[in-house]
Enzyme design. Structure first.
Site, PDB file in Angstrom:
ATOM      1  N   GLY A 170     -25.976 -32.963 -12.833  1.00 18.06           N
ATOM      2  CA  GLY A 170     -25.700 -34.391 -12.971  1.00 18.06           C
ATOM      3  C   GLY A 170     -24.415 -34.592 -13.735  1.00 18.06           C
ATOM      4  O   GLY A 170     -23.732 -33.645 -14.113  1.00 18.06           O
ATOM      5  N   SER A 186     -22.486 -35.479 -17.031  1.00 18.43           N
ATOM      6  CA  SER A 186     -22.913 -35.182 -18.403  1.00 18.43           C
ATOM      7  C   SER A 186     -22.288 -36.115 -19.440  1.00 18.43           C
ATOM      8  O   SER A 186     -22.218 -35.786 -20.622  1.00 18.43           O
ATOM      9  CB  SER A 186     -22.591 -33.728 -18.744  1.00 18.43           C
ATOM     10  OG  SER A 186     -21.194 -33.540 -18.696  1.00 18.43           O
ATOM     11  N   SER A 210     -31.310 -36.423 -22.928  1.00 20.73           N
ATOM     12  CA  SER A 210     -30.223 -36.512 -23.907  1.00 20.73           C
ATOM     13  C   SER A 210     -30.598 -37.465 -25.028  1.00 20.73           C
ATOM     14  O   SER A 210     -31.403 -38.391 -24.833  1.00 20.73           O
ATOM     15  CB  SER A 210     -28.956 -37.018 -23.207  1.00 20.73           C
ATOM     16  OG  SER A 210     -27.975 -37.402 -24.161  1.00 20.73           O
ATOM     17  N   ASN A 211     -29.968 -37.246 -26.159  1.00 17.88           N
ATOM     18  CA  ASN A 211     -30.124 -38.184 -27.282  1.00 17.88           C
ATOM     19  C   ASN A 211     -29.734 -39.608 -26.864  1.00 17.88           C
ATOM     20  O   ASN A 211     -30.222 -40.576 -27.441  1.00 17.88           O
ATOM     21  CB  ASN A 211     -29.311 -37.696 -28.477  1.00 17.88           C
ATOM     22  CG  ASN A 211     -27.806 -37.779 -28.286  1.00 17.88           C
ATOM     23  OD1 ASN A 211     -27.194 -38.780 -28.605  1.00 17.88           O
ATOM     24  ND2 ASN A 211     -27.195 -36.721 -27.754  1.00 17.88           N
ATOM     25  N   TYR A 247     -25.211 -43.787 -18.657  1.00 14.92           N
ATOM     26  CA  TYR A 247     -25.671 -42.391 -18.761  1.00 14.92           C
ATOM     27  C   TYR A 247     -27.018 -42.337 -19.490  1.00 14.92           C
ATOM     28  O   TYR A 247     -27.953 -41.653 -19.046  1.00 14.92           O
ATOM     29  CB  TYR A 247     -24.600 -41.587 -19.502  1.00 14.92           C
ATOM     30  CG  TYR A 247     -24.982 -40.187 -19.897  1.00 14.92           C
ATOM     31  CD1 TYR A 247     -25.170 -39.199 -18.947  1.00 14.92           C
ATOM     32  CD2 TYR A 247     -25.158 -39.860 -21.244  1.00 14.92           C
ATOM     33  CE1 TYR A 247     -25.520 -37.906 -19.321  1.00 14.92           C
ATOM     34  CE2 TYR A 247     -25.498 -38.575 -21.619  1.00 14.92           C
ATOM     35  CZ  TYR A 247     -25.683 -37.601 -20.664  1.00 14.92           C
ATOM     36  OH  TYR A 247     -26.026 -36.326 -21.029  1.00 14.92           O
ATOM     37  N   LYS A 261     -30.975 -41.149 -18.380  1.00 10.58           N
ATOM     38  CA  LYS A 261     -31.852 -40.209 -19.084  1.00 10.58           C
ATOM     39  C   LYS A 261     -33.205 -40.855 -19.384  1.00 10.58           C
ATOM     40  O   LYS A 261     -34.235 -40.171 -19.397  1.00 10.58           O
ATOM     41  CB  LYS A 261     -31.170 -39.706 -20.364  1.00 10.58           C
ATOM     42  CG  LYS A 261     -29.895 -38.907 -20.089  1.00 10.58           C
ATOM     43  CD  LYS A 261     -30.146 -37.707 -19.176  1.00 10.58           C
ATOM     44  CE  LYS A 261     -28.902 -36.872 -18.939  1.00 10.58           C
ATOM     45  NZ  LYS A 261     -29.156 -35.696 -18.082  1.00 10.58           N
ATOM     46  N   SER A 306     -25.828 -32.111 -29.167  1.00  9.46           N
ATOM     47  CA  SER A 306     -24.464 -31.747 -28.752  1.00  9.46           C
ATOM     48  C   SER A 306     -24.441 -30.248 -28.468  1.00  9.46           C
ATOM     49  O   SER A 306     -24.269 -29.434 -29.382  1.00  9.46           O
ATOM     50  CB  SER A 306     -23.474 -32.095 -29.865  1.00  9.46           C
ATOM     51  OG  SER A 306     -23.623 -33.451 -30.246  1.00  9.46           O
ATOM     52  N   ARG A 313     -20.000 -35.703 -36.767  1.00 13.28           N
ATOM     53  CA  ARG A 313     -21.327 -36.064 -36.228  1.00 13.28           C
ATOM     54  C   ARG A 313     -22.078 -34.816 -35.769  1.00 13.28           C
ATOM     55  O   ARG A 313     -23.282 -34.684 -35.969  1.00 13.28           O
ATOM     56  CB  ARG A 313     -21.172 -37.048 -35.068  1.00 13.28           C
ATOM     57  CG  ARG A 313     -22.498 -37.300 -34.315  1.00 13.28           C
ATOM     58  CD  ARG A 313     -22.343 -38.314 -33.184  1.00 13.28           C
ATOM     59  NE  ARG A 313     -23.567 -38.493 -32.442  1.00 13.28           N
ATOM     60  CZ  ARG A 313     -23.860 -37.890 -31.291  1.00 13.28           C
ATOM     61  NH1 ARG A 313     -23.002 -37.044 -30.727  1.00 13.28           N
ATOM     62  NH2 ARG A 313     -25.013 -38.110 -30.685  1.00 13.28           N
TER      63      ARG A 313
HETATM   64  C1  15L Z   1     -24.621 -35.671 -24.179  1.00  9.63           C
HETATM   65  O1  15L Z   1     -25.669 -35.988 -23.633  1.00  9.63           O
HETATM   66  C2  15L Z   1     -23.450 -35.210 -23.377  1.00  9.63           C
HETATM   67  O2  15L Z   1     -23.822 -34.501 -22.228  1.00  9.63           O
HETATM   68  C3  15L Z   1     -22.470 -34.396 -24.192  1.00  9.63           C
HETATM   69  O3  15L Z   1     -21.255 -34.326 -23.493  1.00  9.63           O
HETATM   70  C4  15L Z   1     -22.255 -34.983 -25.586  1.00  9.63           C
HETATM   71  O4  15L Z   1     -21.628 -36.243 -25.482  1.00  9.63           O
HETATM   72  C5  15L Z   1     -23.601 -35.116 -26.271  1.00  9.63           C
HETATM   73  O5  15L Z   1     -24.481 -35.899 -25.513  1.00  9.63           O
HETATM   74  C6  15L Z   1     -23.506 -35.705 -27.672  1.00  9.63           C
HETATM   75  O6  15L Z   1     -24.180 -36.688 -27.970  1.00  9.63           O
HETATM   76  O7  15L Z   1     -22.770 -35.125 -28.476  1.00  9.63           O
END
Ligand code: 15L
Length: 272
Positions: free
Chosen positions: A72, A74, A110-111, A138, A142, A167, A176
């Site tokens: 997908g 990212s 993802s977060n 994005y 998720k 990350s 961060r």
């Molecule tokens: C994600 O989900 C992304 O795929 C990655 O590129 C970063 O942006 C990461 O989160 C993040 O929060 O650092």
């Protein structure tokens, strides 16, 4: 474990880490990507297919012991691109697993599914206290990924583990990421745990290393069997010297999704 693990998005950053690390933990890997994976490894199977092609995905899933779905986009993009690659792609990965009789799917969430959630006043943030609160298109994809996983677990009895990855980079490059880094070794450890945990049902767990500065709770991931061996703090002195000590009142450090919650990620910057 019988049959290889089908890894989608295998040519990408996390896919490349898993193609190296999963075989060391006893997993045979069947790599799938829309482009040929570079430097194929001995014993690895390779398929070139689009994850949104359900027929091809179902063929790819046959005989696999599990699917690890990474494919997908990212990061943030246009709604058209995100909804097709990430939402349609996740539907196809889960539906292909169901049709092929594969009982377990690990989803790279993802977060950013809960990006607007704020740092607790004290203590660590549990997944249960971080409901869907996407910060971008994005992030919405998720949330949809986790919802689709929940549907396939409840309706069809699949084991579905959603990893809310922080990350995942070779090393932290921002202050961060001193909190949110998931090291390559821990990426392998987390996916291995998600593949091995006995009958997990449906789970959503944070995916971070045991960083000194982390504020996301790891007990749910540890309940799966995950044990982190890395900590971003070794990079703190250099990053703080370059960028300053993090201001915890700044949205970048106060919200789960960090910079994704800032105006740079507004929709007008991501028009088709
Ligand atoms: C994600 O989900 C992304 O795929 C990655 O590129 C970063 O942006 C990461 O989160 C993040 O929060 O650092």
């Amino acid at each position: 474990m019988t049959g290889p693990v089908l890894v989608t998005g295998a040519a990408g950053r996390i896919g490349t880490v898993l193609r190296g690390g999963l075989p060391e933990r006893g997993w045979a890997v069947r790599s799938l990507d829309v482009v040929a994976v570079p430097e194929p490894r001995t014993g690895e199977e390779h398929l070139v297919a689009d994850v949104t092609d359900l027929a091809a995905m179902t063929d790819a899933a046959r005989g696999a012991s599990a699917v690890v779905h990474l494919a997908g986009i990212s990061g943030e993009s246009t709604w058209a691109a995100i909804s097709h690659a990430n939402i349609e792609g996740t539907y196809c990965a889960l539906e292909a697993a169901r049709r092929a009789g594969v009982g377990r799917v690990v989803l790279a969430s993802s977060n950013h599914a809960s990006g607007y959630t704020e740092r607790p006043a004290d203590g660590l943030l549990r997944e249960a206290d971080a409901p869907p609160r996407p910060d971008t298109y994005y992030g919405v994809s998720k949330v949809a990924m986790e919802a689709l996983g929940s549907l396939y677990a409840d309706r069809y009895g699949l084991d579905v583990v959603c990893l809310r990855i922080g990350s995942a980079f070779a090393e932290p490059t921002t202050t961060r990421q001193l909190s949110t880094w998931l090291s390559p070794a821990d990426t392998v450890a987390l996916v291995d745990a998600a593949l091995r945990a006995p009958s997990p049902g449906f789970r959503v767990v944070w995916g971070v290393s045991d960083n000194t500065r982390r504020w996301w709770d790891l007990s749910a991931a540890e309940a799966l069997g995950y044990r982190s061996t890395d900590d971003a703090e070794g990079h703190a002195a250099a990053l703080v010297a370059a960028h300053g000590e993090p201001d915890l009142a700044d949205p970048v450090h106060r919200r789960v999704g960090g910079e994704y919650t800032t105006a740079d990620f507004d929709a007008e910057n991501f028009t088709a």
